[in-house]
Design a protein around this motif. Structure first.
Motif, PDB file in Angstrom:
ATOM      1  N   HIS A 240       2.568  -3.403 -13.709  1.00 43.25           N
ATOM      2  CA  HIS A 240       2.120  -4.534 -12.881  1.00 43.25           C
ATOM      3  C   HIS A 240       2.017  -5.766 -13.611  1.00 43.25           C
ATOM      4  O   HIS A 240       1.983  -6.923 -13.186  1.00 43.25           O
ATOM      5  CB  HIS A 240       0.827  -4.054 -12.212  1.00 43.25           C
ATOM      6  CG  HIS A 240      -0.056  -5.145 -11.514  1.00 43.25           C
ATOM      7  ND1 HIS A 240       0.402  -5.700 -10.207  1.00 43.25           N
ATOM      8  CD2 HIS A 240      -1.130  -5.580 -11.783  1.00 43.25           C
ATOM      9  CE1 HIS A 240      -0.547  -6.925 -10.244  1.00 43.25           C
ATOM     10  NE2 HIS A 240      -1.507  -6.525 -11.025  1.00 43.25           N
ATOM     11  N   ASN A 247       4.098  -5.885  -4.544  1.00 46.62           N
ATOM     12  CA  ASN A 247       2.831  -5.310  -3.911  1.00 46.62           C
ATOM     13  C   ASN A 247       2.979  -4.399  -2.856  1.00 46.62           C
ATOM     14  O   ASN A 247       2.243  -4.198  -1.856  1.00 46.62           O
ATOM     15  CB  ASN A 247       1.756  -6.444  -3.622  1.00 46.62           C
ATOM     16  CG  ASN A 247       2.350  -7.216  -2.546  1.00 46.62           C
ATOM     17  OD1 ASN A 247       3.464  -7.215  -2.199  1.00 46.62           O
ATOM     18  ND2 ASN A 247       1.543  -8.438  -2.121  1.00 46.62           N
ATOM     19  N   CYS A 271      -2.863  -3.339  -8.081  1.00 43.37           N
ATOM     20  CA  CYS A 271      -1.413  -3.161  -8.733  1.00 43.37           C
ATOM     21  C   CYS A 271      -0.543  -2.750  -7.899  1.00 43.37           C
ATOM     22  O   CYS A 271       0.739  -3.007  -8.200  1.00 43.37           O
ATOM     23  CB  CYS A 271      -1.484  -1.821  -9.721  1.00 43.37           C
ATOM     24  SG  CYS A 271      -2.370  -1.884 -11.351  1.00 43.37           S
ATOM     25  N   GLY A 272      -0.636  -3.281  -6.574  1.00 34.18           N
ATOM     26  CA  GLY A 272       0.258  -3.378  -5.229  1.00 34.18           C
ATOM     27  C   GLY A 272       0.677  -1.949  -4.634  1.00 34.18           C
ATOM     28  O   GLY A 272       1.711  -1.938  -3.908  1.00 34.18           O
TER      29      GLY A 272
END
Length: 388
Positions: A240, A247, A271-272
């Motif tokens: 990330h 994301n 971090c998605g």
């Protein structure tokens, strides 16, 4: 007495002569060709039933008895060209980024041994498809990685991915091949993502695992050193940070505890990632989970990473950080097969540590079949790179 002895000897000679029954109109004789260059169960080609040229259990052990190609050859030294391919199987024998039991450096050879009964003759009874019939799939062997320095080893793996993915594809549908990595601990996925971004840009990751693996290196690694912070529990956080992830990524099968119930999950979301927990399958079933994965990653290029510990230890005991309460092998395979049509640009199966397996090779057999499903997903949907 002499006549009895002679009769006994004659009977012995006759007993050694084997008469083969007529071949049925449906079943082809062992060694006969199916007419498309594929032999009957890998015992031979042509009309010679004793042709051993393609025996499943002889010669080099490659994944699914695929041809070996020296994908990492330095052609400026050796001359000539490396044989083209569409899907490359690449081993990553690395396990010095683990926080629990080591042994995954032997994962690549273990998965290959577990795949010995898979081959080009394998048509799925569920789908009728053959994963090896449309694209050229080869085994590139293992990347040569030092065991004495993680920084150097990961740099070597980064380069191996760059080299293998930069070769010419064999088919006309794509200019570059895709890679399925055999781990190795989960740190090795970072090198794969660093390679895919060069051809497809940032990707959505479908992450099958019992752990989130997005831990802040300052937390998992103790903040002792940058070196210690690069491990199998932080690689997605690092990916990330490096801009490798979209994301729209998602975990599936999560059940391991987190260290900080607020920070770790907030960091994971940053971090998605979204999360499908292991016990969600009891309420939703495999079909609804597959639907969630497809909806989350819709319209994006997808990398699928499978930590074998997503399975319950009853189905995959040979792993470094086993967590009880996981999915069955059948459930995982059903979910994977349900992803057919997804825009998959790379994949891996990691954290297989054969030393902890049982005599029946439960874990390596499961891992080999997961790789088989990943090959099928790639064969179902050829993709072209979005970058030159």
């Amino acid at each position: 007495m002499a006549l009895l002895t002679a009769a006994a000897l004659l009977a012995t000679v006759n007993a050694r002569e084997i008469t083969f029954p007529p071949v049925s109109g449906v079943q082809q004789p062992v060694g006969a060709s199916y007419g498309n260059g594929v032999s009957n169960m890998g015992f031979g080609f042509g009309d010679d039933p004793l042709d051993l040229s393609t025996s499943q259990f002889a010669g080099l052990t490659t994944y699914a008895n695929l041809p070996y190609v020296h994908c990492l050859a330095n052609t400026t030294v050796t001359g000539g060209e490396v044989e083209s391919y569409d899907i490359a199987i690449l081993g990553a024998p690395f396990d010095t980024g683990v926080t629990a039991r080591p042994g995954a450096r032997y994962g690549p050879i273990g998965i290959r041994q577990g795949s010995r009964r898979i081959g080009p003759f394998a048509y799925s009874v569920y789908t009728g498809r053959n994963a090896f019939s449309t694209l050229k799939v080869v085994d590139c062997g293992d990347a040569p990685l030092t065991v004495l320095d993680n920084t150097i080893a990961l740099a070597q793996l980064d380069k191996a991915h760059r080299v293998v993915s930069a070769r010419k594809a064999d088919s006309d549908v794509a200019s570059v091949p895709r890679i399925i990595t055999l781990g190795g601990d989960h740190t090795t996925t970072l090198s794969a993502l660093r390679s895919t971004v060069n051809h497809w840009g940032a990707v959505s990751v479908i992450h099958f695992d019992s752990h989130i693996d997005t831990w802040d290196p300052k937390v998992l690694g103790g903040g002792v050193s940058h070196y210690a912070g690069v491990n199998h529990g932080t690689f997605l956080h690092l990916a990330h940070e490096e801009g490798l992830l979209l994301n729209t990524s998602i975990h599936a099968g999560i059940r391991a505890p987190v260290g900080n119930k607020h920070y770790d999950l907030r960091n994971d979301k940053a971090c998605g990632f979204d999360i499908i927990k292991a016990r969600d399958i009891d309420r939703l079933g495999t079909q609804a989970i597959t639907k969630q994965l497809l909806e989350r990653t819709n319209g994006t290029s997808v990398y699928i990473s499978v930590d074998i510990d997503v399975l319950d230890p009853a189905f995959a005991p040979a792993t470094g950080t086993a967590e009880v309460g996981g999915w069955s092998t059948r459930e995982l395979l059903t979910i994977l097969d349900g992803l057919s049509g997804i825009h998959i640009i790379g994949a891996d199966v990691v954290e297989v540590a054969p030393i902890y397996d049982n005599p029946g090779e439960t874990t390596t057999l499961a891992a080999a079949e997961v790789v088989h499903s990943l090959v099928q997903l790639m064969a179902d949907t050829p993709v072209k790179p979005t970058k030159s």
